[in-house]
Motif scaffolding. Structure first.
Motif, mmCIF file in Angstrom:
data_model
loop_
_atom_site.group_PDB
_atom_site.id
_atom_site.type_symbol
_atom_site.label_atom_id
_atom_site.label_comp_id
_atom_site.label_asym_id
_atom_site.label_seq_id
_atom_site.Cartn_x
_atom_site.Cartn_y
_atom_site.Cartn_z
ATOM 1 N N VAL A 1 7.268 -0.439 -6.105
ATOM 2 C CA VAL A 1 8.302 -0.159 -7.095
ATOM 3 C C VAL A 1 9.216 0.947 -6.610
ATOM 4 N N GLY A 2 8.643 1.941 -5.937
ATOM 5 C CA GLY A 2 9.454 3.033 -5.420
ATOM 6 C C GLY A 2 10.462 2.573 -4.387
ATOM 7 N N SER A 3 10.055 1.650 -3.502
ATOM 8 C CA SER A 3 10.975 1.146 -2.486
ATOM 9 C C SER A 3 12.090 0.312 -3.106
ATOM 10 N N VAL A 4 11.742 -0.451 -4.149
ATOM 11 C CA VAL A 4 12.750 -1.276 -4.817
ATOM 12 C C VAL A 4 13.727 -0.424 -5.610
ATOM 13 N N SER A 5 13.225 0.686 -6.184
ATOM 14 C CA SER A 5 14.065 1.526 -7.043
ATOM 15 C C SER A 5 14.956 2.474 -6.255
ATOM 16 N N GLY A 6 14.871 2.431 -4.919
ATOM 17 C CA GLY A 6 15.824 3.209 -4.144
ATOM 18 C C GLY A 6 15.249 4.293 -3.285
ATOM 19 N N SER A 7 13.922 4.416 -3.189
ATOM 20 C CA SER A 7 13.345 5.462 -2.355
ATOM 21 C C SER A 7 13.223 5.055 -0.894
ATOM 22 N N GLY A 8 13.647 3.848 -0.562
ATOM 23 C CA GLY A 8 13.642 3.411 0.817
ATOM 24 C C GLY A 8 12.420 2.606 1.182
ATOM 25 N N ALA A 9 12.450 2.023 2.390
ATOM 26 C CA ALA A 9 11.335 1.207 2.863
ATOM 27 C C ALA A 9 10.132 2.087 3.157
ATOM 28 N N PRO A 10 8.919 1.556 2.994
ATOM 29 C CA PRO A 10 7.717 2.342 3.266
ATOM 30 C C PRO A 10 7.664 2.785 4.724
ATOM 31 N N SER A 11 7.066 3.968 4.959
ATOM 32 C CA SER A 11 6.921 4.488 6.309
ATOM 33 C C SER A 11 5.769 3.786 7.015
ATOM 34 N N PRO A 12 5.628 3.959 8.333
ATOM 35 C CA PRO A 12 4.508 3.332 9.052
ATOM 36 C C PRO A 12 3.143 3.732 8.499
ATOM 37 N N SER A 13 3.001 4.992 8.069
ATOM 38 C CA SER A 13 1.711 5.412 7.521
ATOM 39 C C SER A 13 1.382 4.666 6.228
ATOM 40 N N VAL A 14 2.416 4.348 5.444
ATOM 41 C CA VAL A 14 2.203 3.585 4.211
ATOM 42 C C VAL A 14 1.747 2.170 4.541
ATOM 43 N N TRP A 15 2.396 1.559 5.545
ATOM 44 C CA TRP A 15 1.987 0.213 5.942
ATOM 45 C C TRP A 15 0.549 0.210 6.457
ATOM 46 N N LEU A 16 0.186 1.247 7.213
ATOM 47 C CA LEU A 16 -1.195 1.356 7.691
ATOM 48 C C LEU A 16 -2.149 1.496 6.510
ATOM 49 N N GLY A 17 -1.760 2.319 5.530
ATOM 50 C CA GLY A 17 -2.596 2.494 4.342
ATOM 51 C C GLY A 17 -2.763 1.197 3.573
ATOM 52 N N ILE A 18 -1.693 0.424 3.463
ATOM 53 C CA ILE A 18 -1.772 -0.862 2.768
ATOM 54 C C ILE A 18 -2.754 -1.784 3.480
ATOM 55 N N THR A 19 -2.700 -1.801 4.808
ATOM 56 C CA THR A 19 -3.608 -2.652 5.575
ATOM 57 C C THR A 19 -5.055 -2.226 5.372
ATOM 58 N N VAL A 20 -5.307 -0.917 5.462
ATOM 59 C CA VAL A 20 -6.673 -0.412 5.287
ATOM 60 C C VAL A 20 -7.173 -0.689 3.877
ATOM 61 N N LEU A 21 -6.293 -0.492 2.891
ATOM 62 C CA LEU A 21 -6.685 -0.717 1.503
ATOM 63 C C LEU A 21 -7.047 -2.179 1.261
ATOM 64 N N ILE A 22 -6.260 -3.085 1.795
ATOM 65 C CA ILE A 22 -6.548 -4.512 1.628
ATOM 66 C C ILE A 22 -7.878 -4.871 2.290
ATOM 67 N N LEU A 23 -8.133 -4.299 3.464
ATOM 68 C CA LEU A 23 -9.413 -4.550 4.131
ATOM 69 C C LEU A 23 -10.577 -4.064 3.267
ATOM 70 N N GLY A 24 -10.399 -2.900 2.635
ATOM 71 C CA GLY A 24 -11.440 -2.384 1.752
ATOM 72 C C GLY A 24 -11.678 -3.282 0.557
ATOM 73 N N LEU A 25 -10.599 -3.811 -0.017
ATOM 74 C CA LEU A 25 -10.736 -4.720 -1.151
ATOM 75 C C LEU A 25 -11.448 -6.005 -0.744
ATOM 76 N N VAL A 26 -11.091 -6.535 0.418
ATOM 77 C CA VAL A 26 -11.749 -7.753 0.898
ATOM 78 C C VAL A 26 -13.228 -7.501 1.145
ATOM 79 N N LEU A 27 -13.538 -6.349 1.734
ATOM 80 C CA LEU A 27 -14.929 -5.998 2.013
ATOM 81 C C LEU A 27 -15.746 -5.868 0.734
ATOM 82 N N GLY A 28 -15.162 -5.232 -0.287
ATOM 83 C CA GLY A 28 -15.925 -4.974 -1.504
ATOM 84 C C GLY A 28 -15.954 -6.115 -2.493
ATOM 85 N N LEU A 29 -14.930 -6.971 -2.485
ATOM 86 C CA LEU A 29 -14.828 -8.018 -3.496
ATOM 87 C C LEU A 29 -15.263 -9.390 -3.000
#
Length: 294
Positions: A244-272
């Motif tokens: 929502v922040g990127s859409v509302s004008g705060s800009g595209a996510p940084s590389p660290s955000v993309w890395l965090g998204i990847t790690v978070l998704i892996l955690g969700l897949v592992l746990g669910l």
């Protein structure tokens, strides 16, 4: 997942209330959400019952900690810490729920969840980033973490009898009553008239989507899969906030955000991912009829 996405989207919406009074908007929010949920529950034919005995304590605990104190803690924390530091503290909720939740449900913590929860937390931290804080900010952030965990854990003993609808409704009207008293005492009865049109629109969105809808979705998930597995889904909130922040004008996510998204998704897949029960475990849990007859 939808409920946590709505919660994440509330970050941008809540920013419009920064200049408003503290208690009055929240009191209005929970009062509106109570009316909405009551009407929808009646139309859906959902049976609602009054609390009894210790249930009053559990539900009042949700209202005081998860709804009232949590909002106060977050607001006070950002006065001494950057928002990212507070978000990091709240992002630790999956670990707390993975350990404490099964204990309340009279089960042993799942090894799968204990492995996945830190991964989800790491991903959320990478998405949110880190921020500066002081000792007071850390204390308020820790209180926000405890209140966020209590919002789920205190509901476990009453979900069976009251259903997600009942738990949400009772917690809402109790919080609305407490906040109304605080608003009238601290801010005065005319504080509501000082709210702008944009602030009223924000309150309406928070009442409908982030409170009435998200609460029922969340407690439905807790009842269906347990508080430990449901806790992993809190990691979706920072994803939604970043989107929502990127859409509302705060800009595209940084590389660290993309890395965090990847790690978070892996955690969700592992746990669910589904837990496959072996034949030996089935035999131990449900012995043959002849064995039970003995």
């Amino acid at each position: 997942m939808l409920g946590m996405a709505l919660v994440g989207s509330s970050v941008t919406v809540s920013h419009t209330l920064v200049g408003a009074s503290l208690f009055t908007p929240q009191a209005i929010r929970y009062a509106i959400a109570t009316v909405i949920l009551l009407v929808v529950a009646r139309l859906a034919g959902t049976r609602l019952v009054w609390p009894r005995g210790r249930e009053w304590l559990w539900l009042a605990g949700i209202a005081v900690t998860g709804l009232l104190l949590f909002n106060v803690a977050v607001i006070r924390a950002v006065e001494h810490a950057e928002p990212a530091a507070v978000a990091v503290a709240v992002a630790c909720v999956p670990v707390v729920l993975a350990v404490v939740g099964p204990a309340l449900e009279r089960r042993r913590p799942s090894r799968q969840l204990l492995l996945a929860a830190p991964v989800v937390v790491t991903g959320a931290v990478l998405v949110e980033g880190t921020g500066r804080t002081d000792a007071v900010g850390v204390a308020w952030a820790a209180l926000a973490l405890a209140c966020e965990a209590a919002f789920t854990l205190l509901a476990v003993p009453v979900l069976r009898r009251h259903s997600p609808w009942g738990v949400s409704l009772h917690a809402m009207w109790m919080a609305a009553a407490l906040l109304a008293v605080l608003a009238a005492t601290v801010e005065g009865p005319t504080a509501a008239w000082e709210l702008s049109g944009i602030e009223w629109a924000a309150i309406g969105y928070l009442a409908l989507m982030v409170t009435a809808v998200a609460f029922v979705l969340w407690y439905s998930t807790v009842r269906a899969v347990g508080s430990g597995r449901a806790g992993l889904l809190t990691g979706i909130a920072p994803l939604a906030a970043a989107a929502v922040g990127s859409v509302s004008g705060s800009g595209a996510p940084s590389p660290s955000v993309w890395l965090g998204i990847t790690v978070l998704i892996l955690g969700l897949v592992l746990g669910l991912r589904p837990h496959h029960v072996s034949a030996a475990e089935v035999v131990r849990a449900d012995p043959p009829t002849s064995a039970r007859s003995k």
